[in-house]
Design a protein around this motif. Structure first.
Motif, short mmCIF file in Angstrom:
data_model
loop_
_atom_site.label_atom_id
_atom_site.label_comp_id
_atom_site.label_asym_id
_atom_site.label_seq_id
_atom_site.Cartn_x
_atom_site.Cartn_y
_atom_site.Cartn_z
N LYS A 25 47.60 32.09 -14.83
CA LYS A 25 48.13 33.12 -15.73
C LYS A 25 48.43 34.41 -14.95
N PHE A 26 47.55 34.75 -14.04
CA PHE A 26 47.74 35.95 -13.22
C PHE A 26 48.99 35.81 -12.35
N GLN A 28 51.61 33.98 -12.85
CA GLN A 28 52.80 34.07 -13.70
C GLN A 28 53.11 35.53 -14.02
N ALA A 29 52.09 36.32 -14.32
CA ALA A 29 52.28 37.74 -14.62
C ALA A 29 52.83 38.49 -13.41
N ILE A 30 52.31 38.17 -12.23
CA ILE A 30 52.79 38.81 -11.00
C ILE A 30 54.23 38.40 -10.71
N SER A 31 54.54 37.14 -10.95
CA SER A 31 55.90 36.64 -10.78
C SER A 31 56.87 37.43 -11.67
N ASP A 32 56.48 37.63 -12.91
CA ASP A 32 57.31 38.39 -13.84
C ASP A 32 57.43 39.86 -13.42
N GLU A 33 56.33 40.44 -13.02
CA GLU A 33 56.30 41.86 -12.63
C GLU A 33 57.20 42.16 -11.43
N ILE A 66 47.47 46.52 -10.03
CA ILE A 66 47.60 45.51 -11.08
C ILE A 66 46.37 44.60 -11.09
N TRP A 70 43.75 44.01 -14.04
CA TRP A 70 43.61 42.63 -14.55
C TRP A 70 42.12 42.25 -14.61
N GLN A 74 40.00 41.30 -17.93
CA GLN A 74 39.88 39.85 -18.17
C GLN A 74 38.60 39.54 -18.96
#
Length: 75
Positions: A25-26, A28-33, A66, A70, A74
């Motif tokens: 999940k982390f 994916q969030a970094i990928s998006d960011e 970030i 996080w 969490q």
């Protein structure tokens, strides 16, 4: 008085990454960011032997912030 050794950005990132519970999940969030492919994040940024995280555009500094947020949030 004991001298305080400054930790490198990469060492800081490695230590913080160990504290993240849901790494998928982390990532994916970094990928998006950062608008970087998930596979690139997994195989370059957080690969145990590499930790190749770009310096330009202050990516490492942003990533550390970030990651700290996080971990703090969490469950």
């Amino acid at each position: 008085m004991k001298e305080v050794k400054e930790i490198s950005e990469i060492d800081n990132i490695k230590g913080l990454y160990k504290l993240i519970n849901n790494k998928d999940k982390f990532i994916q969030a970094i990928s998006d960011e950062f608008d970087v492919e998930v596979n690139t994040i997994k195989t370059n940024w957080f690969a145990p032997s590499k930790y190749y995280i770009p310096k330009k555009y202050r990516v490492r500094e942003r990533l550390i912030t970030i990651m700290q947020n996080w971990i703090r949030n969490q469950k």
